[in-house]
Design a protein around this motif. Structure first.
Motif, short mmCIF file in Angstrom:
data_model
loop_
_atom_site.label_atom_id
_atom_site.label_comp_id
_atom_site.label_asym_id
_atom_site.label_seq_id
_atom_site.Cartn_x
_atom_site.Cartn_y
_atom_site.Cartn_z
N GLU A 41 -7.37 -3.72 -2.88
CA GLU A 41 -7.77 -3.05 -2.91
C GLU A 41 -7.46 -1.66 -2.27
O GLU A 41 -6.47 -1.86 -1.07
CB GLU A 41 -9.60 -3.18 -2.09
N LEU A 42 -8.31 -0.10 -2.68
CA LEU A 42 -7.21 1.08 -1.44
C LEU A 42 -8.23 1.04 -0.91
O LEU A 42 -9.09 1.16 -1.30
CB LEU A 42 -7.41 2.40 -2.88
N SER A 43 -7.85 1.74 0.00
CA SER A 43 -8.63 2.79 0.93
C SER A 43 -9.32 3.89 0.00
O SER A 43 -9.06 4.31 -0.55
CB SER A 43 -8.72 3.09 2.16
N THR A 44 -10.50 4.66 0.81
CA THR A 44 -10.96 5.83 0.54
C THR A 44 -9.64 7.13 0.56
O THR A 44 -10.12 7.76 -0.49
CB THR A 44 -12.07 5.79 1.43
N TYR A 45 -9.14 7.45 1.59
CA TYR A 45 -8.25 8.06 1.56
C TYR A 45 -6.75 7.87 0.79
O TYR A 45 -6.73 8.79 0.19
CB TYR A 45 -7.30 7.61 3.30
N GLU A 46 -6.71 6.25 -0.12
CA GLU A 46 -5.54 6.39 -0.75
C GLU A 46 -5.61 6.82 -1.90
O GLU A 46 -5.07 6.44 -2.87
CB GLU A 46 -5.68 5.07 -0.36
N ILE A 47 -7.79 6.28 -2.36
CA ILE A 47 -7.41 6.96 -3.00
C ILE A 47 -7.92 8.35 -3.72
O ILE A 47 -7.85 8.78 -4.87
CB ILE A 47 -9.41 6.62 -3.89
N ALA A 87 2.21 4.11 2.88
CA ALA A 87 1.36 3.19 2.41
C ALA A 87 1.41 2.24 1.10
O ALA A 87 2.01 2.49 0.32
CB ALA A 87 0.35 2.97 3.00
N LEU A 88 1.43 4.27 0.42
CA LEU A 88 1.18 4.30 -0.75
C LEU A 88 2.45 3.85 -1.25
O LEU A 88 2.70 3.25 -3.11
CB LEU A 88 0.61 5.80 -2.16
N ARG A 89 3.17 4.28 -1.29
CA ARG A 89 4.90 4.32 -1.65
C ARG A 89 5.53 2.56 -1.55
O ARG A 89 6.15 2.82 -2.39
CB ARG A 89 5.88 4.99 -0.83
N GLU A 90 5.05 1.98 -0.05
CA GLU A 90 5.19 1.19 0.32
C GLU A 90 4.60 -0.26 -1.12
O GLU A 90 4.69 -1.09 -1.80
CB GLU A 90 5.05 0.53 1.45
N ARG A 91 3.35 0.10 -1.75
CA ARG A 91 2.77 -0.56 -2.93
C ARG A 91 3.15 -0.32 -3.93
O ARG A 91 3.16 -0.51 -5.05
CB ARG A 91 1.39 -0.66 -2.48
N LEU A 114 3.17 2.58 -6.08
CA LEU A 114 1.76 3.83 -6.23
C LEU A 114 2.54 5.47 -6.32
O LEU A 114 2.16 5.77 -7.24
CB LEU A 114 0.47 3.52 -6.00
N LEU A 115 3.36 5.23 -5.56
CA LEU A 115 3.78 6.88 -5.33
C LEU A 115 5.04 6.86 -4.96
O LEU A 115 6.21 5.97 -4.28
CB LEU A 115 2.98 7.57 -3.96
N ARG A 116 5.71 7.95 -5.51
CA ARG A 116 6.97 8.52 -5.80
C ARG A 116 7.60 8.94 -4.99
O ARG A 116 6.99 10.23 -5.03
CB ARG A 116 8.06 8.22 -6.83
N ARG A 123 4.59 5.10 -12.24
CA ARG A 123 3.70 4.99 -13.53
C ARG A 123 2.38 4.14 -13.03
O ARG A 123 1.23 3.86 -14.17
CB ARG A 123 4.55 3.94 -14.70
N LYS A 124 2.19 2.59 -12.34
CA LYS A 124 1.63 2.18 -12.17
C LYS A 124 0.20 2.86 -10.86
O LYS A 124 -0.47 2.67 -11.14
CB LYS A 124 2.39 1.01 -10.35
N GLY A 125 0.70 4.51 -10.36
CA GLY A 125 0.47 4.60 -9.39
C GLY A 125 -1.21 5.35 -10.72
O GLY A 125 -2.35 5.73 -10.61
N LYS A 126 0.03 6.11 -11.23
CA LYS A 126 -0.96 6.57 -12.66
C LYS A 126 -1.73 5.65 -13.09
O LYS A 126 -3.30 6.38 -13.77
CB LYS A 126 -0.02 7.30 -13.70
N ALA A 127 -1.73 4.39 -13.68
CA ALA A 127 -2.53 3.56 -14.19
C ALA A 127 -4.14 3.28 -13.44
O ALA A 127 -4.80 3.02 -13.47
CB ALA A 127 -1.44 2.14 -14.50
N ALA A 128 -2.91 3.03 -12.08
CA ALA A 128 -4.01 3.23 -10.60
C ALA A 128 -6.00 4.14 -11.17
O ALA A 128 -6.39 4.20 -10.86
CB ALA A 128 -3.93 2.62 -9.57
N ARG A 129 -4.89 5.81 -11.14
CA ARG A 129 -5.71 6.18 -11.04
C ARG A 129 -6.41 6.30 -12.48
O ARG A 129 -7.73 6.86 -12.02
CB ARG A 129 -4.85 7.69 -10.54
#
Length: 180
Positions: free
Chosen positions: A3-9, A94-98, A100-102, A109-115
């Motif tokens: 799960e992503l937090s509201t701020y991470e989303i 936190a997003l970089r660790e997961r 989702l972010l570079r 790519r994983k971050g774009k798919a999640a978005r």
């Protein structure tokens, strides 16, 4: 993916400014700050001489409240200042660790798919809509307008050559005193 937090989303879908907007909307909904149509942000106080309400448990909201002086501030510079806080940088980390972010704010790519998945999923609250879809998705029309527009330009008042309390220099008639 977890799960992503509201701020991470918000960070994933709109970047640091969207995260700051989400924290601001949470404070508005909690009646800790108010935002005027002229984009002036003021902390809500119980009494005029009382300090702003105690800092919320959320570190990002607390950081935003710290940046609102007693006289209030304009929305644009406030959001920019909050976007640079260490609290917001922790969200990016936190997003970089997961994975989702570079870099500073580019999704992988994983971050774009999640978005893409977040943009298609149904959301029920104004905070979730703002985080995933942006200011235009906020149901409250007043806040949608405020968050979706830039700060108004300051009004330039004309400069006059007369300064001080020199009443003779004014162009106003003084007819009420002419009878003496």
């Amino acid at each position: 993916m977890g799960e992503l937090s509201t701020y991470e989303i918000a960070f994933l879908c709109g970047g640091p400014r969207r995260v700051a907007q989400t924290a601001l909307l949470a404070l508005v909904e909690g009646r800790r700050v108010r935002v005027s149509r002229t984009h002036r942000v003021e902390a809500v106080r119980a009494r005029p001489d009382a300090p702003a309400q105690a800092a919320p448990d959320d570190p990002l909201q607390a950081a935003l409240l710290e940046r609102v002086p007693g006289t209030g501030t304009m929305l644009g510079p406030l959001l920019a200042a909050v976007a640079e806080t260490p609290e917001l940088q922790e969200i990016a980390a936190a997003l970089r660790e997961r994975g989702l972010l570079r870099g500073a704010s580019r999704p992988t790519r994983k971050g774009k798919a999640a978005r893409r998945g977040l943009a298609e999923s149904p959301v029920t609250t104004d905070l979730a809509r703002l985080a995933a879809l942006g200011p235009e998705a906020v149901e409250d029309a007043r806040m949608r307008e405020i968050l979706g527009t830039d700060d108004p330009k300051p009004i330039k008042l004309p400069r006059t050559k007369h300064r001080g309390n020199n009443l003779e220099a004014s162009n106003l008639p003084d007819s009420q005193y002419n009878s003496f």
